[in-house]
Design a protein around this motif. Structure first.
Motif, mmCIF file in Angstrom:
data_model
loop_
_atom_site.group_PDB
_atom_site.id
_atom_site.type_symbol
_atom_site.label_atom_id
_atom_site.label_comp_id
_atom_site.label_asym_id
_atom_site.label_seq_id
_atom_site.Cartn_x
_atom_site.Cartn_y
_atom_site.Cartn_z
ATOM 1 N N TYR A 80 56.692 -39.165 35.272
ATOM 2 C CA TYR A 80 56.747 -39.939 34.035
ATOM 3 C C TYR A 80 55.385 -40.066 33.359
ATOM 4 N N TYR A 81 54.376 -39.398 33.913
ATOM 5 C CA TYR A 81 53.032 -39.470 33.323
ATOM 6 C C TYR A 81 52.320 -38.154 33.606
ATOM 7 N N PRO A 82 51.353 -37.789 32.758
ATOM 8 C CA PRO A 82 50.609 -36.537 32.977
ATOM 9 C C PRO A 82 49.823 -36.582 34.273
ATOM 10 N N MET A 83 49.566 -35.418 34.838
ATOM 11 C CA MET A 83 48.838 -35.348 36.097
ATOM 12 C C MET A 83 47.397 -35.817 35.958
ATOM 13 N N ASP A 84 46.814 -35.706 34.755
ATOM 14 C CA ASP A 84 45.413 -36.109 34.601
ATOM 15 C C ASP A 84 45.221 -37.626 34.664
ATOM 16 N N PRO A 131 43.689 -39.646 40.083
ATOM 17 C CA PRO A 131 42.336 -39.249 40.501
ATOM 18 C C PRO A 131 42.296 -37.745 40.785
ATOM 19 N N VAL A 132 41.131 -37.153 40.647
ATOM 20 C CA VAL A 132 41.012 -35.705 40.781
ATOM 21 C C VAL A 132 41.521 -35.217 42.134
ATOM 22 N N TRP A 133 41.154 -35.916 43.204
ATOM 23 C CA TRP A 133 41.561 -35.468 44.539
ATOM 24 C C TRP A 133 43.076 -35.521 44.704
ATOM 25 N N LEU A 134 43.704 -36.512 44.036
ATOM 26 C CA LEU A 134 45.163 -36.617 44.129
ATOM 27 C C LEU A 134 45.839 -35.559 43.254
ATOM 28 N N GLN A 135 45.166 -35.158 42.160
ATOM 29 C CA GLN A 135 45.683 -34.043 41.366
ATOM 30 C C GLN A 135 45.719 -32.761 42.192
ATOM 31 N N VAL A 136 44.680 -32.546 42.989
ATOM 32 C CA VAL A 136 44.620 -31.354 43.853
ATOM 33 C C VAL A 136 45.798 -31.358 44.814
ATOM 34 N N VAL A 137 46.072 -32.529 45.410
ATOM 35 C CA VAL A 137 47.211 -32.645 46.325
ATOM 36 C C VAL A 137 48.513 -32.381 45.570
#
Length: 284
Positions: free
Chosen positions: A208-212, A215-221
């Protein structure tokens, strides 16, 4: 000593080859069993459609409210409806496979199945096919209600929708095979896992929300799994009007990788279960 799942070898080499070859007829037989089981139970059919319909009603009204308050949402008024439908494809794909497998465990039927020529890969194919049927039964009424209640037609996405559907369904199969393997190895005490494990992906998939936002580390996951790419691709289609091929390619590649691992893991656990006699001794 013959173990559960072992089949007496026919004397004729051609018969031995036919018994070992992948058989679509055996896959259809397992599907037919589950189709009759599902068709004969009204509660099972209602359960398949109940939660998708409830989510469409809830998120549809939230979307209508936000559309009147936000110019961003007004650009793609159905973004939440599309998101909840795609998430439910993955959720139903997982449950459709797991529950079909656990129906056999609850009925203590696995040992009976595998004294026949049925092969584990054929069982997996049948479970995947039943997952598609169960998912469609759940999702199609919800898409109809989305159009009737909110004049939102998710099929306007065209071919990208089919790509998203297949990728979310495949990820559901990955989780379903992993959970089925654990239930087979650990026992029915782990039968709550289909509802637990899948929601680990909820916060890192950007539903329901953009990946950005993450946090960056959670985006990687999150980007290590297909759902994040599917939902980012969905938003690109809704806001930009075209497919983001990079996200699609990443989703497909990750699904192929994880699906091969999940099938291999299931086959490994099945072999251990057969050796230890777990196909007959099913408990908590």
């Amino acid at each position: 000593m013959t173990m559960p799942g072992d089949v007496a070898a026919p004397a004729d080499p051609r018969e031995r080859h036919a018994a070992r070859a992948f058989s679509t007829r055996r896959v259809q037989a397992i599907m037919l069993r589950h189709w009759y089981l599902m068709r004969g139970s009204v509660p099972r059919l209602l359960e398949l459609a109940y939660w998708p319909i409830m989510q469409i009603i809830t998120w549809g009204f939230i979307t209508q409210f936000l559309a009147s308050e936000s110019s961003l949402i007004a650009q793609a008024a159905g973004i939440f409806i599309a998101a909840v439908l795609l998430w439910d494809v993955m959720f139903r794909g997982n449950l459709g496979l797991c529950l079909s497998f656990m129906e056999e465990m609850w009925a203590r039927n696995l040992g009976h199945l595998f004294v026949s020529p049925l092969r584990p890969l054929e069982l997996i194919a049948a479970l995947m096919a039943m997952s598609v049927i169960r998912t469609l039964i759940g999702i199609l009424p919800a898409t109809a209600l989305a159009y009737l209640f909110y004049a939102y037609n998710i099929y306007d996405m065209g071919l990208p929708l089919l790509a998203f559907f297949i990728n979310m369904l495949a990820m559901g199969w990955v989780i379903g095979l992993l959970v089925s393997s654990l239930v087979l190895r650990i026992g029915l005490g782990a039968e709550s896992l289909p509802w637990i494990l899948i929601f680990a992906f909820w916060p890192i998939s950007g539903i329901y929300y953009p990946m950005d936002v993450l946090p960056v580390w959670l985006q990687v996951v999150g980007y290590s799994f297909p759902p994040a790419h599917v939902f980012e691709g969905m938003r690109h289609v809704l806001f930009e009007g075209g497919m983001h091929w990079g996200h699609l390619a990443a989703a497909v590649a990750l699904n192929v990788f994880y699906l091969l691992l999940a099938v291999g893991f299931f086959l490994r656990v099945f072999r251990i279960a057969r050796i230890k006699g777990l196909l007959l001794n099913i408990g908590e």
